[in-house]
Design a protein around this motif. Sequence first.
Motif, PDB file in Angstrom:
ATOM      1  N   ARG A  53      21.286   0.384  59.819  1.00 23.90           N
ATOM      2  CA  ARG A  53      20.335   1.165  59.014  1.00 23.90           C
ATOM      3  C   ARG A  53      19.310   0.274  58.326  1.00 23.90           C
ATOM      4  NH1 ARG A  53      20.504   2.002  53.675  1.00 23.90           N
ATOM      5  NH2 ARG A  53      22.682   1.375  53.443  1.00 23.90           N
ATOM      6  N   ILE A  54      19.759  -0.907  57.835  1.00 21.24           N
ATOM      7  CA  ILE A  54      18.839  -1.759  57.064  1.00 21.24           C
ATOM      8  C   ILE A  54      18.078  -2.752  57.940  1.00 21.24           C
ATOM      9  CG2 ILE A  54      20.278  -1.571  54.985  1.00 21.24           C
ATOM     10  CD1 ILE A  54      20.617  -4.845  55.782  1.00 21.24           C
ATOM     11  N   ARG A  55      18.346  -2.731  59.252  1.00 24.46           N
ATOM     12  CA  ARG A  55      17.680  -3.716  60.120  1.00 24.46           C
ATOM     13  C   ARG A  55      16.143  -3.693  59.964  1.00 24.46           C
ATOM     14  NH1 ARG A  55      19.497  -3.912  66.243  1.00 24.46           N
ATOM     15  NH2 ARG A  55      21.339  -4.892  65.373  1.00 24.46           N
ATOM     16  N   PRO A  56      15.527  -2.503  59.918  1.00 25.81           N
ATOM     17  CA  PRO A  56      14.056  -2.494  59.737  1.00 25.81           C
ATOM     18  C   PRO A  56      13.628  -3.131  58.413  1.00 25.81           C
ATOM     19  CG  PRO A  56      14.852  -0.329  60.437  1.00 25.81           C
ATOM     20  CD  PRO A  56      16.063  -1.150  60.098  1.00 25.81           C
ATOM     21  N   ASP A  57      14.448  -2.965  57.360  1.00 29.51           N
ATOM     22  CA  ASP A  57      14.112  -3.575  56.069  1.00 29.51           C
ATOM     23  C   ASP A  57      14.166  -5.099  56.164  1.00 29.51           C
ATOM     24  OD1 ASP A  57      14.014  -1.055  54.447  1.00 29.51           O
ATOM     25  OD2 ASP A  57      16.097  -0.951  55.085  1.00 29.51           O
ATOM     26  N   LEU A  58      15.183  -5.602  56.864  1.00 31.16           N
ATOM     27  CA  LEU A  58      15.289  -7.058  57.045  1.00 31.16           C
ATOM     28  C   LEU A  58      14.102  -7.578  57.851  1.00 31.16           C
ATOM     29  CD1 LEU A  58      19.068  -7.750  57.857  1.00 31.16           C
ATOM     30  CD2 LEU A  58      17.871  -7.988  55.674  1.00 31.16           C
ATOM     31  N   GLU A  59      13.710  -6.814  58.872  1.00 36.31           N
ATOM     32  CA  GLU A  59      12.562  -7.242  59.683  1.00 36.31           C
ATOM     33  C   GLU A  59      11.288  -7.237  58.846  1.00 36.31           C
ATOM     34  OE1 GLU A  59      12.862  -4.611  63.045  1.00 36.31           O
ATOM     35  OE2 GLU A  59      14.498  -5.807  63.937  1.00 36.31           O
ATOM     36  N   GLY A  60      11.174  -6.236  57.950  1.00 33.25           N
ATOM     37  CA  GLY A  60      10.015  -6.172  57.059  1.00 33.25           C
ATOM     38  C   GLY A  60       9.955  -7.381  56.137  1.00 33.25           C
ATOM     39  N   THR A  71      35.119  -0.066  46.962  1.00 32.05           N
ATOM     40  CA  THR A  71      33.787  -0.031  47.569  1.00 32.05           C
ATOM     41  C   THR A  71      32.774   0.429  46.522  1.00 32.05           C
ATOM     42  OG1 THR A  71      34.760   0.434  49.704  1.00 32.05           O
ATOM     43  CG2 THR A  71      32.450   1.002  49.442  1.00 32.05           C
ATOM     44  N   THR A  72      31.723  -0.361  46.331  1.00 34.79           N
ATOM     45  CA  THR A  72      30.694  -0.081  45.322  1.00 34.79           C
ATOM     46  C   THR A  72      29.331  -0.435  45.902  1.00 34.79           C
ATOM     47  OG1 THR A  72      32.273  -0.756  43.616  1.00 34.79           O
ATOM     48  CG2 THR A  72      29.993  -0.581  42.934  1.00 34.79           C
ATOM     49  N   GLU A  73      28.304   0.296  45.460  1.00 33.58           N
ATOM     50  CA  GLU A  73      26.957   0.000  45.945  1.00 33.58           C
ATOM     51  C   GLU A  73      26.439  -1.292  45.307  1.00 33.58           C
ATOM     52  OE1 GLU A  73      23.403   2.935  46.919  1.00 33.58           O
ATOM     53  OE2 GLU A  73      23.276   2.227  44.862  1.00 33.58           O
ATOM     54  N   GLU A  74      25.836  -2.140  46.127  1.00 29.69           N
ATOM     55  CA  GLU A  74      25.245  -3.387  45.642  1.00 29.69           C
ATOM     56  C   GLU A  74      23.787  -3.492  46.093  1.00 29.69           C
ATOM     57  OE1 GLU A  74      27.429  -6.993  46.561  1.00 29.69           O
ATOM     58  OE2 GLU A  74      29.355  -6.039  46.131  1.00 29.69           O
ATOM     59  N   GLY A  75      23.042  -4.277  45.323  1.00 25.74           N
ATOM     60  CA  GLY A  75      21.700  -4.673  45.717  1.00 25.74           C
ATOM     61  C   GLY A  75      21.592  -6.161  45.476  1.00 25.74           C
ATOM     62  N   CYS A  76      20.437  -6.749  45.796  1.00 25.85           N
ATOM     63  CA  CYS A  76      20.268  -8.204  45.645  1.00 25.85           C
ATOM     64  C   CYS A  76      18.800  -8.494  45.382  1.00 25.85           C
ATOM     65  CB  CYS A  76      20.730  -8.905  46.925  1.00 25.85           C
ATOM     66  SG  CYS A  76      20.563 -10.700  46.858  1.00 25.85           S
ATOM     67  N   LEU A  77      18.529  -9.302  44.344  1.00 23.96           N
ATOM     68  CA  LEU A  77      17.137  -9.613  44.006  1.00 23.96           C
ATOM     69  C   LEU A  77      16.410 -10.314  45.151  1.00 23.96           C
ATOM     70  CD1 LEU A  77      17.512 -10.855  40.297  1.00 23.96           C
ATOM     71  CD2 LEU A  77      16.567  -8.671  41.082  1.00 23.96           C
ATOM     72  N   SER A  78      17.154 -10.962  46.045  1.00 25.54           N
ATOM     73  CA  SER A  78      16.520 -11.666  47.172  1.00 25.54           C
ATOM     74  C   SER A  78      16.317 -10.770  48.391  1.00 25.54           C
ATOM     75  CB  SER A  78      17.352 -12.893  47.568  1.00 25.54           C
ATOM     76  OG  SER A  78      17.328 -13.840  46.522  1.00 25.54           O
ATOM     77  N   LEU A  79      16.821  -9.531  48.295  1.00 24.06           N
ATOM     78  CA  LEU A  79      16.647  -8.563  49.385  1.00 24.06           C
ATOM     79  C   LEU A  79      16.149  -7.251  48.783  1.00 24.06           C
ATOM     80  CD1 LEU A  79      19.914  -9.809  50.804  1.00 24.06           C
ATOM     81  CD2 LEU A  79      18.048  -9.418  52.387  1.00 24.06           C
ATOM     82  N   PRO A  80      14.928  -7.270  48.201  1.00 30.36           N
ATOM     83  CA  PRO A  80      14.448  -6.116  47.450  1.00 30.36           C
ATOM     84  C   PRO A  80      14.420  -4.858  48.313  1.00 30.36           C
ATOM     85  CG  PRO A  80      12.672  -7.704  47.834  1.00 30.36           C
ATOM     86  CD  PRO A  80      13.941  -8.365  48.241  1.00 30.36           C
ATOM     87  N   GLY A  81      14.802  -3.755  47.690  1.00 28.60           N
ATOM     88  CA  GLY A  81      14.728  -2.460  48.373  1.00 28.60           C
ATOM     89  C   GLY A  81      15.945  -2.115  49.202  1.00 28.60           C
ATOM     90  N   ILE A  82      16.891  -3.050  49.326  1.00 24.80           N
ATOM     91  CA  ILE A  82      18.062  -2.801  50.170  1.00 24.80           C
ATOM     92  C   ILE A  82      19.286  -2.583  49.280  1.00 24.80           C
ATOM     93  CG2 ILE A  82      19.606  -3.794  51.903  1.00 24.80           C
ATOM     94  CD1 ILE A  82      17.180  -5.321  53.007  1.00 24.80           C
ATOM     95  N   VAL A 118      13.355 -16.327  45.292  1.00 24.54           N
ATOM     96  CA  VAL A 118      13.216 -16.592  46.722  1.00 24.54           C
ATOM     97  C   VAL A 118      13.791 -15.397  47.494  1.00 24.54           C
ATOM     98  CG1 VAL A 118      14.195 -18.054  48.536  1.00 24.54           C
ATOM     99  CG2 VAL A 118      13.339 -19.094  46.426  1.00 24.54           C
ATOM    100  N   TYR A 119      13.054 -14.973  48.511  1.00 26.11           N
ATOM    101  CA  TYR A 119      13.476 -13.808  49.288  1.00 26.11           C
ATOM    102  C   TYR A 119      13.995 -14.187  50.673  1.00 26.11           C
ATOM    103  CZ  TYR A 119      10.810 -11.415  45.681  1.00 26.11           C
ATOM    104  OH  TYR A 119      10.342 -10.984  44.473  1.00 26.11           O
ATOM    105  N   TYR A 120      14.868 -13.334  51.175  1.00 29.34           N
ATOM    106  CA  TYR A 120      15.292 -13.416  52.564  1.00 29.34           C
ATOM    107  C   TYR A 120      14.048 -13.423  53.448  1.00 29.34           C
ATOM    108  CZ  TYR A 120      17.119 -11.906  57.073  1.00 29.34           C
ATOM    109  OH  TYR A 120      17.416 -11.835  58.404  1.00 29.34           O
ATOM    110  N   PRO A 121      13.978 -14.201  54.511  1.00 27.12           N
ATOM    111  CA  PRO A 121      15.008 -15.087  55.088  1.00 27.12           C
ATOM    112  C   PRO A 121      14.829 -16.562  54.758  1.00 27.12           C
ATOM    113  CG  PRO A 121      13.305 -14.682  56.716  1.00 27.12           C
ATOM    114  CD  PRO A 121      12.841 -14.040  55.428  1.00 27.12           C
ATOM    115  N   ASP A 122      14.412 -16.872  53.536  1.00 27.96           N
ATOM    116  CA  ASP A 122      14.272 -18.285  53.162  1.00 27.96           C
ATOM    117  C   ASP A 122      15.577 -19.031  53.473  1.00 27.96           C
ATOM    118  OD1 ASP A 122      12.344 -19.896  50.784  1.00 27.96           O
ATOM    119  OD2 ASP A 122      14.227 -20.762  51.495  1.00 27.96           O
ATOM    120  N   PRO A 123      15.487 -20.157  54.174  1.00 26.64           N
ATOM    121  CA  PRO A 123      16.702 -20.869  54.582  1.00 26.64           C
ATOM    122  C   PRO A 123      17.580 -21.355  53.426  1.00 26.64           C
ATOM    123  CG  PRO A 123      14.730 -22.008  55.398  1.00 26.64           C
ATOM    124  CD  PRO A 123      14.261 -20.760  54.734  1.00 26.64           C
ATOM    125  N   VAL A 124      16.999 -21.513  52.232  1.00 27.22           N
ATOM    126  CA  VAL A 124      17.823 -21.980  51.092  1.00 27.22           C
ATOM    127  C   VAL A 124      18.904 -20.948  50.756  1.00 27.22           C
ATOM    128  CG1 VAL A 124      16.444 -21.010  49.182  1.00 27.22           C
ATOM    129  CG2 VAL A 124      17.696 -23.163  48.857  1.00 27.22           C
TER     130      VAL A 124
END
Length: 166
Positions: free
Chosen positions: A151-158, A83-94, A4-10
């Motif tokens: 910086r990631i706002r456009p990715d979230l909007e996408g 501080t470490t770089e993270e990613g998330c399967l529900s927010l691909p590309g970020i 399930v991807y962002y912005p799914d309410p779950v």
Amino acid sequence: MRIVYYPDPVLQRRADAVDLAWDGLADFCASMLETMEAAQGVGLAGPQVGRALRLFVAAESAEAKDGDVFINPKIEPFGPIVTTEEGCLSLPGIRAEIARPEFVRAWWIDPGGGEHEAEFDGLLSRIVQHEYDHLDGVLFFERMLETDRLRIRPDLEGLADQYRGG
Ligand code: ZN
């Protein structure tokens, strides 16, 4: 299982405790490990497969056989902030640098009903803290620096456009 991807309410609600008497629990956990491996991820929480349940899988590599299942976990992060770089399967590309305590103590139940307590450092500490956030409906951009959030706002909007079928 489908991720399930962002912005799914779950992804943005507090998940419910797992009923340990649920007879589908072992199969559900096995499917989550397979889904994590197929997605080449190192962590996956119940809400990320559309179920608001307090459980997650975590692994130091993306191989299901290396994964552990954490059911109804409690955690206590401690130590210096790193501080470490993270990613998330529900927010691909970020991806972004996230600050968290270096270590975490965790208590959890395994799919066989066994109780565990352990301390984690390094990558596993990071994964456990990130996945635990999912159980409280917290997504990692909420922990980003303001500059990264902008910086990631456009990715979230996408992602939101894709979710709406745009
Ligand atoms: Zn995540």
